[in-house]
Design an enzyme around this catalytic site. Structure first.
Site, PDB file in Angstrom:
ATOM      1  CB  SER A   1     -23.433 -18.361  37.643  1.00  0.00           C
ATOM      2  OG  SER A   1     -22.270 -18.149  36.718  1.00  0.00           O
TER       3      SER A   1
ATOM      4  CE  LYS B   1     -22.169 -18.105  33.271  1.00  0.00           C
ATOM      5  NZ  LYS B   1     -20.974 -17.725  32.009  1.00  0.00           N
TER       6      LYS B   1
ATOM      7  CG  HIS C   1     -24.732 -24.376  27.084  1.00  0.00           C
ATOM      8  ND1 HIS C   1     -23.990 -25.095  27.825  1.00  0.00           N
ATOM      9  CD2 HIS C   1     -24.175 -23.045  26.969  1.00  0.00           C
ATOM     10  CE1 HIS C   1     -22.872 -24.131  28.475  1.00  0.00           C
ATOM     11  NE2 HIS C   1     -22.969 -23.073  27.984  1.00  0.00           N
TER      12      HIS C   1
END
Ligand code: A3P
Length: 293
Positions: A137, A45, A107
């Site tokens: 988020s 995010k 990620h």
């Protein structure tokens, strides 16, 4: 695709993960990088889709222009460790790319990046976003994404975020881990979501000079327009509307795109407690974030 029940978190070499990011682990770790690969790394995010679209436009528009309107961004920029059997395999996706250079999303915390990227000295762009907007988020994302664990309510989500009980682990460890690595490696560019929001032209120039590319003024204008929040939100190839795991009745994927949306979620008490805890966790780093512009 039949969506299975939401996954649960488990400890994976010290980092909470779900099976969707660990089931293909051996192939992820064995991934053969190339010196001209570009890795786009971030905690979830932080604006990964935004920057991946910038990179895609800077490069692949030249080499594979026809893909812009027909191939979703998540295929043009594969998510290396994502593995949903019969549906998505990031490693295969990266190996099948025909565009040049390959732009690969991850990620992973810094200690998990496959060794080959370091050996090949591939360029790595890391995007970071302040913790408060990241957790907000992430909360909305987990509400709408059926292949993420159940988010629960806002206050329990916020508590688990501070405890690092999130997919891909602790935000604090992720952003500082990559920051420390950047101090010793010149192949890492560390970008901030807040800087991109504040002055897109300046950050685009920084990115281009790191990558060693010199797009024409027209190309830069084109990129800048394409990646405007509202344009990305409308663009079916980038706004997640092709992803069956997303429930857009719950929330949008390209949602608000603001710095400071946390103010609409944190109570005064939550903010005070969060700040106290933040100071403790971040006291040994010179990495600083802005939570408002
Ligand atoms: P919000 O949920 O705060 O709106 P990621 O792509 O890493 O999952 O990050 C998602 C966040 O980036 C979302 O934040 C999303 O709206 C925001 N984002 C995506 N495209 C953007 C753009 N062009 N400009 C600003 N923010 C953008």
């Amino acid at each position: 695709m039949e969506i299975p029940p939401r996954p649960t978190l488990f400890d994976f070499h010290g980092v909470p993960m779900t099976r969707y990011f660990t089931d293909n682990w051996e192939n992820v770790q064995k991934f053969k990088a190339r010196p001209d690969d570009i890795v786009l790394a971030s905690y979830p995010k932080a604006g990964n889709t935004w920057v991946s679209y910038i990179l895609d436009l800077l490069y692949c528009r030249q080499t594979l222009p026809e893909q812009q309107d027909s191939v979703p961004l998540f295929q043009r920029v594969p998510f290396l460790e994502l593995y949903v059997p019969g549906f998505l395999n990031g490693v295969d996706g990266a190996n099948q790319l025909t565009g040049f250079p390959r732009i690969i999303k991850t990620h992973l915390p810094v200690q998990f990046l496959p060794q080959s990227f370091w050996e090949q000295n591939a360029k790595i762009v890391y995007v970071a976003r302040n913790a408060k907007d990241s957790v907000v988020s992430y909360f909305h994302f987990d509400r709408m994404n059926k292949v993420q664990p159940e988010p629960g309510d806002w206050s329990s989500f916020l508590r688990r975020f501070t405890e690092g009980e999130m997919v891909f682990g602790s935000w604090y460890e992720h952003v500082t881990g990559w920051w420390e690595k950047k101090q010793t490696r010149s192949n890492i560019l560390y970008l901030f979501y807040e800087d991109l929001s504040e002055d897109f032209d300046r950050e685009l120039n920084r990115l281009c000079s790191f990558l060693g590319v010199s797009p024409s003024a027209d190309s830069k204008k084109h990129v800048t327009e394409k990646v405007l929040f509202n344009n990305m939100k409308q663009n079916k190839m980038v706004n997640g509307s092709t992803n069956e795991a997303f429930d857009f009745n719950v929330s949008a994927f390209i949602r608000k795109g603001n710095v400071g949306d946390w103010k609409n979620h944190f109570t005064v008490k939550q903010d005070e407690e969060f700040n106290e805890d933040y100071k403790r966790k971040m006291k040994n780093t010179d990495l600083h974030f802005r939570t408002i512009l």
